[in-house]
Write a protein that holds these residues in place. Structure first.
Motif, mmCIF file in Angstrom:
data_model
loop_
_atom_site.group_PDB
_atom_site.id
_atom_site.type_symbol
_atom_site.label_atom_id
_atom_site.label_comp_id
_atom_site.label_asym_id
_atom_site.label_seq_id
_atom_site.Cartn_x
_atom_site.Cartn_y
_atom_site.Cartn_z
ATOM 1 N N GLY A 127 0.792 -1.226 0.000
ATOM 2 C CA GLY A 127 0.000 0.000 0.000
ATOM 3 C C GLY A 127 0.823 1.275 0.000
ATOM 4 N N TYR A 128 2.145 1.140 0.058
ATOM 5 C CA TYR A 128 3.056 2.281 0.050
ATOM 6 C C TYR A 128 3.958 2.134 -1.174
ATOM 7 C CZ TYR A 128 6.198 5.804 2.264
ATOM 8 O OH TYR A 128 6.945 6.924 2.564
ATOM 9 N N ALA A 129 3.327 2.179 -2.349
ATOM 10 C CA ALA A 129 4.029 2.111 -3.638
ATOM 11 C C ALA A 129 4.863 0.844 -3.786
ATOM 12 C CB ALA A 129 4.891 3.348 -3.850
ATOM 13 N N CYS A 130 4.491 -0.204 -3.060
ATOM 14 C CA CYS A 130 5.211 -1.488 -3.096
ATOM 15 C C CYS A 130 6.706 -1.295 -2.823
ATOM 16 C CB CYS A 130 4.996 -2.203 -4.426
ATOM 17 S SG CYS A 130 5.248 -3.991 -4.315
ATOM 18 N N LYS A 131 7.048 -0.379 -1.912
ATOM 19 C CA LYS A 131 8.447 -0.161 -1.572
ATOM 20 C C LYS A 131 8.993 -1.322 -0.748
ATOM 21 C CE LYS A 131 9.670 2.837 1.641
ATOM 22 N NZ LYS A 131 9.811 4.182 2.231
ATOM 23 N N MET A 132 10.292 -1.582 -0.883
ATOM 24 C CA MET A 132 10.947 -2.552 -0.014
ATOM 25 C C MET A 132 11.380 -1.827 1.247
ATOM 26 S SD MET A 132 13.838 -5.466 -0.778
ATOM 27 C CE MET A 132 15.218 -4.393 -1.143
ATOM 28 N N ALA A 133 10.811 -2.232 2.366
ATOM 29 C CA ALA A 133 11.067 -1.543 3.626
ATOM 30 C C ALA A 133 12.200 -2.167 4.424
ATOM 31 C CB ALA A 133 9.790 -1.524 4.478
ATOM 32 N N SER A 134 12.514 -3.440 4.144
ATOM 33 C CA SER A 134 13.521 -4.127 4.946
ATOM 34 C C SER A 134 14.191 -5.210 4.114
ATOM 35 C CB SER A 134 12.869 -4.752 6.186
ATOM 36 O OG SER A 134 13.790 -5.517 6.935
ATOM 37 N N LEU A 135 15.501 -5.354 4.309
ATOM 38 C CA LEU A 135 16.305 -6.409 3.688
ATOM 39 C C LEU A 135 17.254 -6.933 4.758
ATOM 40 C CD1 LEU A 135 17.593 -8.078 1.408
ATOM 41 C CD2 LEU A 135 18.882 -6.038 0.736
ATOM 42 N N VAL A 136 16.977 -8.130 5.247
ATOM 43 C CA VAL A 136 17.723 -8.689 6.375
ATOM 44 C C VAL A 136 18.450 -9.961 5.945
ATOM 45 C CG1 VAL A 136 17.533 -9.726 8.681
ATOM 46 C CG2 VAL A 136 16.143 -7.727 8.088
#
Length: 312
Positions: free
Chosen positions: A26-35
């Motif tokens: 719902g937020y422009a399909c952004k990647m928020a985390s990469l762990v």
């Protein structure tokens, strides 16, 4: 793939034995985390806010979280569209698509997703396929021109990375000169100032290593572009305290330019950096068109490119 909540927003998590990725549909399909699941390192810069807010179209980028991986398209800076039927149409700060609703679909196997967005003001559709495999995530992009005339654009992955004084840039050896495009920098001088890379002399006459990351306490910002095309098609960072690396690989013919953003406590007190392979320079689509360094899609045409992030 699992459905969850991340900082107050609906989220998707793609994961395997190596990586855990979190996207905000719902937020422009952004990647928020990469762990990295091996070391539990979070590679993406995180906002201090416990809750994220979805921006409205045309919102100033600086009013929002400035974290994670936002798509920037069709310009980085706010500017008028340069020519043709849409000449003078305002392009917002950081482009349109980071603050527009995307349509998204999750693949049944839990290792992939698809998303696309159609502009309501300019003639394009931007889509991306996301695939997680082993220790890498692959983004396959397609920009489609819906008009009967050329469409110009700049795309870059505005992927803000967590950093420390142990973080170093990894850059192909043939890239040896940069141009400063950040007026607030304390070290590199005004827009257009040239420096050798990685070692240079700053405006104070002091030696400076541009591949290094300064501590947050310096409260400095830098943005520079390499003046030659990155024909090698890769760049990356290394956390020298642990030896962990994040490497980008991409189509050098489609994404020929490379910019670097660093805020070492200087912008809102944030501490991050971004490697920004891009299809045009220098941040402003209007300027890029004038100097013939914007990407162009012919009438009713398509432009496709790949971008891979690998954790080592």
């Amino acid at each position: 793939m699992t459905q969850t909540v991340y900082k107050g927003l609906p989220a998707w998590t793609l994961e395997n034995d190596a990586l855990r990725l979190t996207f905000l549909p719902g937020y422009a399909c952004k990647m928020a985390s990469l762990v990295s699941k091996k070391t539990n390192r979070e590679f993406l810069f995180q906002s201090a806010s416990p809750v994220l807010t979805v921006p409205e179209y045309g919102a100033p980028f600086s009013d929002y979280d400035s974290s994670g991986f936002d798509e920037v398209f069709p310009s980085i800076d706010a500017c008028p569209y340069p020519d043709g039927t849409w000449q003078g149409m305002p392009v917002p700060d950081h482009g349109e698509v980071w603050a527009m609703p995307w349509e998204s679909v999750r693949a049944p196997d839990g290792r992939a997703a698809k998303a696309f967005v159609r502009s309501q003001t300019l003639p394009y559709i931007l889509s991306k396929n996301i695939t997680l495999k082993d220790n890498a995530v692959l983004f396959e992009y397609c920009a489609e021109n819906t008009a009967d005339e050329d469409f110009k654009f700049i795309w870059t992955p505005h992927c803000l990375l967590a950093c420390s004084p142990a973080t170093r840039l990894l850059i192909p050896d043939n890239l040896t000169q940069v141009m400063s495009v950040e007026h607030s920098t304390k070290h590199l001088g005004p827009w257009g100032t040239l420096h050798t890379y990685p070692l240079t002399t700053d405006v104070r006459g002091l030696k400076m290593d541009l591949a290094a990351t300064e501590p947050r306490t310096v409260r400095n910002c830098e943005k520079f572009y390499f003046t030659e095309k990155n024909t090698a098609g890769w760049c990356g960072i290394e956390h020298t305290d642990t030896g962990e690396k994040l490497i980008y690989e991409y189509d050098a013919d489609k994404v020929p330019y490379l910019g670097v953003w660093k805020t070492q406590g200087g912008y809102r007190g944030d501490y991050n950096l971004a490697l920004e392979p891009c299809t045009g320079v220098y941040d402003d689509l209007y300027v890029a068109h004038k100097i013939r360094r914007a990407a162009v899609i012919g009438p009713k045409g398509r432009c496709e490119w790949k971008f891979k992030m690998t954790v080592n």
